[in-house]
Write a protein that holds these residues in place. Structure first.
Motif, PDB file in Angstrom:
ATOM      1  N   ASP A   6      62.138  58.630  25.405  1.00 51.14           N
ATOM      2  CA  ASP A   6      60.990  58.455  24.505  1.00 51.14           C
ATOM      3  C   ASP A   6      59.683  58.439  25.294  1.00 51.14           C
ATOM      4  O   ASP A   6      58.687  59.031  24.868  1.00 51.14           O
ATOM      5  CB  ASP A   6      61.111  57.145  23.711  1.00 51.14           C
ATOM      6  N   GLU A   7      59.694  57.766  26.454  1.00 51.86           N
ATOM      7  CA  GLU A   7      58.506  57.725  27.306  1.00 51.86           C
ATOM      8  C   GLU A   7      58.149  59.128  27.804  1.00 51.86           C
ATOM      9  O   GLU A   7      56.980  59.516  27.809  1.00 51.86           O
ATOM     10  CB  GLU A   7      58.735  56.801  28.500  1.00 51.86           C
ATOM     11  N   ILE A   8      59.157  59.878  28.223  1.00 47.22           N
ATOM     12  CA  ILE A   8      58.939  61.235  28.718  1.00 47.22           C
ATOM     13  C   ILE A   8      58.413  62.123  27.597  1.00 47.22           C
ATOM     14  O   ILE A   8      57.471  62.893  27.789  1.00 47.22           O
ATOM     15  CB  ILE A   8      60.235  61.816  29.326  1.00 47.22           C
ATOM     16  N   ARG A   9      59.012  62.004  26.425  1.00 42.85           N
ATOM     17  CA  ARG A   9      58.583  62.825  25.290  1.00 42.85           C
ATOM     18  C   ARG A   9      57.111  62.539  24.962  1.00 42.85           C
ATOM     19  O   ARG A   9      56.315  63.460  24.781  1.00 42.85           O
ATOM     20  CB  ARG A   9      59.462  62.560  24.066  1.00 42.85           C
ATOM     21  N   ASN A  10      56.747  61.268  24.904  1.00 41.83           N
ATOM     22  CA  ASN A  10      55.357  60.910  24.595  1.00 41.83           C
ATOM     23  C   ASN A  10      54.397  61.413  25.671  1.00 41.83           C
ATOM     24  O   ASN A  10      53.290  61.863  25.369  1.00 41.83           O
ATOM     25  CB  ASN A  10      55.211  59.401  24.415  1.00 41.83           C
ATOM     26  N   LYS A  11      54.827  61.357  26.928  1.00 38.72           N
ATOM     27  CA  LYS A  11      54.013  61.851  28.044  1.00 38.72           C
ATOM     28  C   LYS A  11      53.708  63.337  27.857  1.00 38.72           C
ATOM     29  O   LYS A  11      52.560  63.769  28.002  1.00 38.72           O
ATOM     30  CB  LYS A  11      54.764  61.623  29.356  1.00 38.72           C
ATOM     31  N   TYR A  12      54.732  64.125  27.520  1.00 43.51           N
ATOM     32  CA  TYR A  12      54.538  65.569  27.388  1.00 43.51           C
ATOM     33  C   TYR A  12      53.914  65.961  26.049  1.00 43.51           C
ATOM     34  O   TYR A  12      53.309  67.030  25.953  1.00 43.51           O
ATOM     35  CB  TYR A  12      55.854  66.314  27.614  1.00 43.51           C
ATOM     36  N   ILE A  13      54.028  65.127  25.040  1.00 45.49           N
ATOM     37  CA  ILE A  13      53.318  65.403  23.785  1.00 45.49           C
ATOM     38  C   ILE A  13      51.820  65.255  24.017  1.00 45.49           C
ATOM     39  O   ILE A  13      51.022  66.049  23.521  1.00 45.49           O
ATOM     40  CB  ILE A  13      53.813  64.480  22.653  1.00 45.49           C
ATOM     41  N   GLN A  14      51.421  64.241  24.800  1.00 51.30           N
ATOM     42  CA  GLN A  14      50.006  64.016  25.109  1.00 51.30           C
ATOM     43  C   GLN A  14      49.439  65.113  26.006  1.00 51.30           C
ATOM     44  O   GLN A  14      48.265  65.467  25.888  1.00 51.30           O
ATOM     45  CB  GLN A  14      49.826  62.653  25.790  1.00 51.30           C
ATOM     46  N   ASN A  15      50.274  65.636  26.896  1.00 47.66           N
ATOM     47  CA  ASN A  15      49.827  66.652  27.854  1.00 47.66           C
ATOM     48  C   ASN A  15      50.956  67.663  28.068  1.00 47.66           C
ATOM     49  O   ASN A  15      51.662  67.605  29.072  1.00 47.66           O
ATOM     50  CB  ASN A  15      49.426  65.983  29.171  1.00 47.66           C
ATOM     51  N   PRO A  16      51.130  68.609  27.132  1.00 45.58           N
ATOM     52  CA  PRO A  16      52.243  69.562  27.244  1.00 45.58           C
ATOM     53  C   PRO A  16      52.109  70.475  28.454  1.00 45.58           C
ATOM     54  O   PRO A  16      50.989  70.815  28.856  1.00 45.58           O
ATOM     55  CB  PRO A  16      52.147  70.394  25.962  1.00 45.58           C
ATOM     56  N   PRO A  17      53.250  70.854  29.047  1.00 45.48           N
ATOM     57  CA  PRO A  17      53.212  71.809  30.161  1.00 45.48           C
ATOM     58  C   PRO A  17      52.632  73.141  29.698  1.00 45.48           C
ATOM     59  O   PRO A  17      52.662  73.473  28.509  1.00 45.48           O
ATOM     60  CB  PRO A  17      54.684  71.973  30.546  1.00 45.48           C
ATOM     61  N   GLY A  19      52.087  76.692  28.521  1.00 45.72           N
ATOM     62  CA  GLY A  19      52.936  77.579  27.734  1.00 45.72           C
ATOM     63  C   GLY A  19      53.704  76.880  26.624  1.00 45.72           C
ATOM     64  O   GLY A  19      54.444  77.529  25.885  1.00 45.72           O
ATOM     65  N   MET A  20      53.539  75.574  26.497  1.00 45.19           N
ATOM     66  CA  MET A  20      54.233  74.822  25.448  1.00 45.19           C
ATOM     67  C   MET A  20      53.203  74.081  24.604  1.00 45.19           C
ATOM     68  O   MET A  20      52.073  73.866  25.039  1.00 45.19           O
ATOM     69  CB  MET A  20      55.224  73.831  26.055  1.00 45.19           C
ATOM     70  N   THR A  21      53.625  73.690  23.416  1.00 47.71           N
ATOM     71  CA  THR A  21      52.771  72.896  22.540  1.00 47.71           C
ATOM     72  C   THR A  21      53.416  71.533  22.315  1.00 47.71           C
ATOM     73  O   THR A  21      54.604  71.346  22.600  1.00 47.71           O
ATOM     74  CB  THR A  21      52.578  73.578  21.175  1.00 47.71           C
ATOM     75  N   ALA A  22      52.639  70.599  21.796  1.00 50.59           N
ATOM     76  CA  ALA A  22      53.168  69.277  21.478  1.00 50.59           C
ATOM     77  C   ALA A  22      54.299  69.396  20.452  1.00 50.59           C
ATOM     78  O   ALA A  22      55.282  68.651  20.508  1.00 50.59           O
ATOM     79  CB  ALA A  22      52.061  68.374  20.950  1.00 50.59           C
ATOM     80  N   ASP A  23      54.185  70.363  19.537  1.00 48.33           N
ATOM     81  CA  ASP A  23      55.232  70.571  18.532  1.00 48.33           C
ATOM     82  C   ASP A  23      56.533  71.034  19.186  1.00 48.33           C
ATOM     83  O   ASP A  23      57.620  70.632  18.770  1.00 48.33           O
ATOM     84  CB  ASP A  23      54.751  71.590  17.493  1.00 48.33           C
ATOM     85  N   ASP A  24      56.434  71.874  20.212  1.00 43.30           N
ATOM     86  CA  ASP A  24      57.626  72.308  20.950  1.00 43.30           C
ATOM     87  C   ASP A  24      58.336  71.095  21.551  1.00 43.30           C
ATOM     88  O   ASP A  24      59.565  70.991  21.491  1.00 43.30           O
ATOM     89  CB  ASP A  24      57.266  73.267  22.088  1.00 43.30           C
ATOM     90  N   ILE A  25      57.563  70.192  22.120  1.00 36.07           N
ATOM     91  CA  ILE A  25      58.126  68.996  22.755  1.00 36.07           C
ATOM     92  C   ILE A  25      58.799  68.101  21.715  1.00 36.07           C
ATOM     93  O   ILE A  25      59.884  67.570  21.949  1.00 36.07           O
ATOM     94  CB  ILE A  25      57.028  68.212  23.513  1.00 36.07           C
ATOM     95  N   ARG A  26      58.173  67.949  20.561  1.00 35.05           N
ATOM     96  CA  ARG A  26      58.743  67.101  19.498  1.00 35.05           C
ATOM     97  C   ARG A  26      60.123  67.588  19.055  1.00 35.05           C
ATOM     98  O   ARG A  26      60.964  66.784  18.688  1.00 35.05           O
ATOM     99  CB  ARG A  26      57.822  67.082  18.285  1.00 35.05           C
ATOM    100  N   HIS A  27      60.329  68.897  19.080  1.00 33.86           N
ATOM    101  CA  HIS A  27      61.580  69.471  18.571  1.00 33.86           C
ATOM    102  C   HIS A  27      62.634  69.711  19.651  1.00 33.86           C
ATOM    103  O   HIS A  27      63.710  70.218  19.354  1.00 33.86           O
ATOM    104  CB  HIS A  27      61.282  70.768  17.819  1.00 33.86           C
ATOM    105  N   MET A  28      62.349  69.356  20.900  1.00 36.04           N
ATOM    106  CA  MET A  28      63.316  69.555  21.978  1.00 36.04           C
ATOM    107  C   MET A  28      64.433  68.517  21.888  1.00 36.04           C
ATOM    108  O   MET A  28      64.191  67.366  21.516  1.00 36.04           O
ATOM    109  CB  MET A  28      62.640  69.403  23.345  1.00 36.04           C
ATOM    110  N   SER A  29      65.636  68.924  22.262  1.00 35.39           N
ATOM    111  CA  SER A  29      66.738  67.960  22.339  1.00 35.39           C
ATOM    112  C   SER A  29      66.478  67.034  23.523  1.00 35.39           C
ATOM    113  O   SER A  29      65.697  67.351  24.426  1.00 35.39           O
ATOM    114  CB  SER A  29      68.070  68.683  22.525  1.00 35.39           C
TER     115      SER A  29
END
Length: 59
Positions: A6-17, A19-29
């Motif tokens: 959850d911490e990692i997901r929130n980190k990448y939602i705030q600052n996606p790598p 080529g990715m979007t926050a929405d991509d991160i939300r839907h990742m397994s």
């Protein structure tokens, strides 16, 4: 999900790598998220002060 993922997901939602979007991160397994985090941070384990961090040389 684990607290760590959850911490990692929130980190990448705030600052996606790049080529990715926050929405991509939300839907990742969880497994894909942890794999991505490992890949993005695999070189950070030892830091710059670790002997050999400056590169590999053949003499």
């Amino acid at each position: 999900m684990s607290k760590r993922s959850d911490e990692i997901r929130n980190k990448y939602i705030q600052n996606p790598p790049e080529g990715m979007t926050a929405d991509d991160i939300r839907h990742m397994s969880e497994d894909d998220l942890l794999d991505m985090d490992y890949f993005l941070n695999e070189d950070d384990e030892f830091g710059e002060d670790f002997p050999g961090a400056e590169g590999f040389y053949i003499f």
